[in-house]
Every structure is written in C-alpha cells, then in structure tokens.
Design an enzyme around this catalytic site. Structure first.
Site, PDB file in Angstrom:
ATOM      1  N   HIS A 466      -9.009 -30.398  21.943  1.00 32.66           N
ATOM      2  CA  HIS A 466      -7.694 -30.526  22.569  1.00 32.66           C
ATOM      3  C   HIS A 466      -7.732 -30.069  24.036  1.00 32.66           C
ATOM      4  CE1 HIS A 466      -3.207 -30.240  22.727  1.00 32.66           C
ATOM      5  NE2 HIS A 466      -3.507 -29.313  23.627  1.00 32.66           N
ATOM      6  N   GLU A 467      -8.220 -28.866  24.256  1.00 29.41           N
ATOM      7  CA  GLU A 467      -8.238 -28.348  25.632  1.00 29.41           C
ATOM      8  C   GLU A 467      -9.148 -29.191  26.501  1.00 29.41           C
ATOM      9  OE1 GLU A 467      -6.027 -26.407  26.548  1.00 29.41           O
ATOM     10  OE2 GLU A 467      -5.352 -25.813  24.559  1.00 29.41           O
ATOM     11  N   HIS A 470      -7.293 -31.996  28.048  1.00 30.20           N
ATOM     12  CA  HIS A 470      -6.635 -31.629  29.312  1.00 30.20           C
ATOM     13  C   HIS A 470      -7.672 -31.632  30.439  1.00 30.20           C
ATOM     14  CE1 HIS A 470      -2.752 -30.529  27.649  1.00 30.20           C
ATOM     15  NE2 HIS A 470      -3.252 -29.601  26.876  1.00 30.20           N
ATOM     16  N   HIS A 473      -8.329 -35.045  31.627  1.00 31.48           N
ATOM     17  CA  HIS A 473      -7.200 -35.538  32.424  1.00 31.48           C
ATOM     18  C   HIS A 473      -7.372 -35.095  33.886  1.00 31.48           C
ATOM     19  CE1 HIS A 473      -2.526 -36.271  32.092  1.00 31.48           C
ATOM     20  NE2 HIS A 473      -3.153 -37.264  32.684  1.00 31.48           N
TER      21      HIS A 473
END
Ligand SMILES: [Zn+2]
Length: 677
Positions: A466-467, A470, A473
């Site tokens: 998940h991290e 980011h 991104h």
C-alpha cells in the site's frame, strides 16, 4: 527568531547529492530554525516582487514565479517534517511547536496579499484567452481556488479573525500530535512475567522483552500500542484479563489530553468554515474533493452501514458460539475471530510468517511487481545516506534504464517514530524546477534481535504494498508544476493508487515469487493462501464497521455548525456513533477522538471517508486489470501514463474515466466487502 546562520547550513543551497537527496550527514538540529526563518523571509521577498511587478500579469511572471518561490522553505520543511514523524527528539518537538503557527501565519501572509491575488484573479478571468496548455490552465485554476479558499476575498476584519483561527489551529494540531506521542508511550502495557504473554509467538515475547529493556523496564515485557483501537496482540493473548488491560489502555489514550483539544479544534474549524461561506468544515473540505457535496458522502457511507452491521452481527454470533458464551466483548473479539479462523478455515495467521521475510517481500515482491507492471528496476545505494541507519536508499530506474528517482525505505518501529505507516516526499518531481522525485516509506515492523530474520504478518505485507503505491504515485509523476505533482490530488482520491498497488501482494505470479520459506526456500503452500483468503472474508463485517465508525465520527465532528457547542467530547462521540447506527459495544471505532491523528493532527479532517471512497475506484480498477485482454505490463503502462504520471494536472475523475472508459461503479467494492446482501 534568529536569522543567524553559519556558512555551513546545508539547507541554504540545493543539495549537491544525486537526485538532490538531502545531505543528511551534514544536517544538524540547529540548522532547522535558521533555515525556516530565512526560508520564510526569502519567500515573502519573492512574493512581494511578484505582487509589485509593474508589468501586467502573465502566467510566467505570476503563476510560474510563485511555483519557483520558497525553494529554501520547501527544502527545510520536507526534511524537518519527515524527521519530526520518523525520528523525533525533544528538541525537534519543541521546534515543531514553535514553527507550526509561524508557518500557518506565513501561508496566510502569502494567500491574503491583495496585490498578489489581484494578479491571479486577473489571470483567472482571462484564462481562456491565455493560450495555456491543459496542465498550466489547471495550475492557474488550482492557485486561484487555493487563494479564494484561504480567504483572499474576505474583508480585512474577517481576514484578521481567519489568521487568529489558523494560528490557534496550527498550535492545537501540533499539541494533539505531541500529546498522543507521549500518551501512547505512557500507555504501553507493562507485564511482569512471560506467563502473561501466553499465546504470543516466541519472537513476539522476545521482542516484548527487548522493548522492555529499551523503555527502561528491564526484566519486564512491554507491549507498545499501535496507532489504532484493536491491538493486533489481542488476537493471540490467551489471558482475558491481559487482553482487557491492553484494549482499555488503547481506548483510553489521549482522552484527557486530546479530547478537549479535539472539541476546541472542531469549534474553530466550524467558525472558519462559516467565515468562508460554508455551513460546516465538512462542506468546506468536500467542495474541493471529488465528492463535491456532503450529501454525496453521507449517502455513500450511510448506504454501507446497515449491510456492514448485519455482517458484523453474523460474525459476532459465530464468535459467541465458538467461545460458548451469549455475547462477545470488545477485548475478546479478535481472539475468538482467530479461534474461528483456525477451527472453521484451518488457518493460523502466524503460520504464514516464516514465508514472509522482509528482504524477500521487498525485493522479490514489491520491487518485482513494479518491474512486471511498470518496467522499473531498483538498486540499493549504500553510498547514499538516509536520515537514520534504518532508512535505506534505493535508486529507481525506468524500463529503458534511465534514472527516475530515489526510494527511501524505513521499515522498522523505534521509540522515536510515530505509529502507523505513511509515505513522504523529500524532493518533489517537477520539470519546471528540474527535480526528480525522492520519496520515503515508513512502516512500524518490530525489529527482531540482531541477526534474526524479519518475519512479517500478512497485514504488514499488504501495508508495505500500500505505502509503496503512494511511493509510485510520487516516483512516476511526470508533470511540469510541483503544485500538481504525484500525490497532489484530492484527498478522497489519494488513497486510490496506493490501494490499487495492494493487489500485487496477492497476484499469483508475484506472490509465488516472494512468499518463500526463509530457511528452506519452499513456496508458501497454496492451500494456506486459499484458506487465509476465505478466513479474511470472515472478518469483513468487523473491519467495515470499525472503519465506518471512525469515518462517521470524523464526519460528526466536522459537520458541526458554527457556534454549536459539542459539549463533553466522550458524550459527543457516543452520541455520534449512536445516531449513525454504529454504537456496537463490541466494535469500537478504529480510532477514537483522543487518538484520531488523521483528523486532528494530519490532513484528513472530514476526509477519513476518503479511504472507502477511493476503494470504489480501486476495486473497479482491479477488475479492469483482470478483465482486459492485455498483458500486465501493457495495462501497467496505460495506468501509469493515464493516471499515475499525471498527478493532479488533470481532473482526477477524468483521468479515471480516460483509461476505464466510463465512470466508476460500486459493485466490485460491495462484492469485495461482502455487502451485496
Ligand atoms: Zn495510504
């Protein structure tokens, strides 16, 4: 504040290191205050020059000049706020308390400068005639909206009040975070004997003993609290009294110190929203989000409550049956969930851990997936120093071998780090500023004794993916303007790319590559995975309810109208949960008011709904990756170019529709969470 600086202050010039990685080896605590002070002065000078420019406003002499301003302030802020959350000290905490209100005041000075706003307003009025490309047009619109939302159109007296509110809110947010840090440490559960830890694995017991030594309780066992209500140890601790003590400590955190502070912040935010012409802080916030209206958020969240509660009640009945009791208490929920998982699905969460070793998860899982999907490659650069010995630096290269940026991985818990997991930027991608991205991931994985492998839970693996979403991104951002780079998207959209990246942890081709026994190299047995997934679905009711309770608690604090008195914070919280049909004694909200840092010390006020809002897009995107006839790499390229690379330079919902071919549909989310009735 002092503006004294020595010639050696490393913040004063751009970093000479590759990718402008901050020169951590040279940065000392005494450099921060002078760099902040000078950084604010510099930016105010730059802004004054823009505002006083005698030539008519152009995109270059106003918007781009603003984008270039404040370089020193940006450099020091990114490094400082990374350190304050990841490796804080008393001096850093004191400095943060000093600096936060000053930064708030500084931002007000910029946003409330009438001559500067007049130039932006003039440009905005003529925006269609300026011949701007799509990104530049959006940057202009974003700047204009930012200034209006910051109060540029208010009267002088209203602006004075706004400044007071912002200063008090900034100080309160810092106080909330620091109270929570202190309270969380103080509330750690100290146990005298290993017997009381019965049920925990041998390495968890060893880690608790090590934690005791580190925190000054030699010979005792200490379970430090994680940043949410239901501590993961509750699933394993065999002694019900110990479970109760642990949950009580968790739920009581911050009640006395942060409860009144939270109520005060809600009142101030309501007053500020009213000044700016909105009925509540929530209305003010969502106007700038993809949700747009409070009605949209309420109808979505409201529609999920009844089916989620029904699921949770079905789970509760199964737990009570397993426990042989009439009803399940909060402290026993996770414990009996784990028992049911074992009995019904024949799974043991700890049986997975030997197959989930950190180095393998990182290199053969997270990085491998980024290679498969986006063509990226990662090389550790031990020659480049992070801000802490545990912060490791990796160089990221693109599919053609060209340099892309740096990824800093800081995976372990330590006393100086706040709870949770998150991504930060140290350098923001921008073609205008000639910067490539440098991003950080922080996790809180317990550090085993030296020489022992780091074995993760499946939850921790998902969190890392998940991290890292980011991080991607930020890393794959390909824009000109820093204002719209990478994760600079609406908050109810920002969790979407990170949630999408979670899918790779579970993608067979990826999982078989990283989930191998750390001693034998054997792949994780397929049936272990299948049974684990079935068992996971069993907990969806609980997870959705604890999430919705937190989301609607946030919502209740921030839909307060101006002038209303919330009264006692605990009573307010209880009434809010009751009103939304979420007052289940056995399932406390994922965060209670006293430790809801997302909304009182982070950027998620009236925004916690964003996780499930984004998950609609995420679940729909997972279907897209699975359904279409292209290879993963081809789909990855489309997702990268159409969505990740564009950051906030396009309307996010347009970017979604651009690759998906239609607006998002909610059905995949409902199916995933077992909410289809
Ligand atoms: Zn996230």
């Amino acid at each position: 504040m002092s503006t004294e600086t020595t010639g050696e202050n490393p913040f004063l010039s751009p970093s000479p290191l590759p990718y402008q990685l901050p020169p951590f080896a040279d940065i000392r605590e005494e450099h921060y205050l002078p760099a902040f002070t000078l950084g604010m002065i510099e930016q105010l000078d730059e802004v004054a020059a823009i505002a006083a420019d005698p030539s008519p406003a152009t995109f270059e002499n106003t918007v781009e000049a603003l984008e270039r301003s404040g370089a020193l302030l940006r450099r020091v802020s990114l490094v400082f706020f990374n350190q304050s959350s990841s490796d804080t000290t008393e001096a850093i905490q004191e400095l943060e308390a000093v600096i936060s209100p000053k930064l708030a005041a500084h931002n007000d000075t910029v946003h409330l400068d009438p001559a500067l706003f007049a130039r932006l307003d003039d440009l905005y009025t003529r925006r269609e005639q300026l011949g701007l490309d799509a990104e530049a047009l959006r940057v202009l619109e974003r700047y204009h909206s930012r200034f209006v939302r910051a109060g540029a159109r208010l009267t002088g007296a209203e602006q004075d009040r706004l400044r007071e509110l912002n200063a008090e809110l900034a100080a309160a947010g810092t106080a909330f975070e620091q109270n929570l840090f202190a309270d969380t440490r103080a509330a750690a559960l100290v146990l005298d004997s290993a017997d009381e830890l019965a049920g925990l694995s041998a390495d968890a017991v060893a880690a608790a003993a090590e934690n005791g030594r580190a925190l000054g309780h030699d010979g005792k066992y200490v379970i430090s609290l994680k940043n949410f209500s239901n501590q993961s140890e509750l699933a394993a601790l065999a002694d019900p009294k110990v479970r109760r003590r642990l949950l009580d400590a968790s739920l009581a955190r911050g009640t006395d110190s942060n409860g009144p502070l939270a109520a005060r912040m809600a009142v101030l935010r309501a007053e500020r929203a009213a000044l700016l012409g909105f009925p509540s802080h929530a209305a003010y916030e969502v106007a700038d989000q993809t949700a747009r209206t409070t009605d949209a958020v309420e109808s979505m969240l409201g529609g999920l409550v009844a089916p989620a509660v029904a699921n949770a009640l079905r789970e509760a009945a199964a737990l009570a049956e397993e426990a042989g009791v009439d009803g399940i208490e909060a402290a026993d929920w996770l414990y009996y969930s784990e028992q049911v998982r074992r009995a019904r699905f024949d799974v043991d969460a700890s049986a997975m851990r030997p197959y989930l070793e950190l180095e393998a998860v990182l290199r053969d899982g997270v990085f491998h997936a980024a290679g498969l999907v986006y063509g990226l490659a990662f090389t550790e650069r031990p020659d480049l120093l992070g801000y802490h010995p545990d912060a490791r630096v990796f160089e990221v290269t693109d599919s053609d071998g060209s340099p892309l940026g740096l990824y800093v991985g800081d995976f372990h818990a330590r006393a100086s780090k706040r709870g949770g997991a998150w991504m930060n930027e140290l350098v923001t991608q921008s073609r205008l500023l000639d910067q490539r991205p440098v991003v950080v991931n922080n996790l809180n994985i317990a550090k085993p004794p030296a020489g022992e492998p780091v074995l993760m839970t499946w939850d921790e693996v998902t969190t890392l993916f998940h991290e890292f979403g980011h991080a991607l991104h930020g890393l794959l951002s390909d824009v000109r303007h820093p204002l719209v780079a990478g994760t600079e998207v609406p908050r109810d959209f920002v969790e979407y790319p990170s949630q999408v990246n979670e899918m790779w942890s579970d993608w067979p081709e990826v999982r078989s590559n990283f989930a191998r026994h750390h001693l034998t190299g054997e792949p994780m047995p397929a049936d272990l995975v299948t049974r684990m997934k079935e068992a996971e679905n069993f907990g969806e009711g609980f997870r959705t309810v604890e999430y919705l309770a937190a989301a609607l608690l946030d919502w209740s604090w921030h839909t307060l109208p101006a002038g209303a008195d919330p009264g006692d914070p605990l009573a307010f919280e209880a009434a809010a949960l009751e009103r939304h049909g979420l007052k289940l004694d056995a399932i406390p909200p994922r965060y209670r008011t006293g430790y809801f840092a997302h909304i009182f010390a982070g950027g998620y006020a009236a925004g916690y709904y964003g996780y499930i809002w984004s998950e609609v897009l995420d679940a729909d995107t997972v279907e897209w990756f699975k359904e279409n006839g292209r290879t993963i790499r081809e789909s990855g390229e489309v997702f990268r170019r159409q969505l990740l690379a564009r950051g906030g330079s396009v309307d996010p919902m347009d970017a979604f529709a651009g690759f998906r071919g239609r607006a998002p549909e909610i059905a995949p989310l409902l199916a995933r969470r077992g909410l289809t009735g």
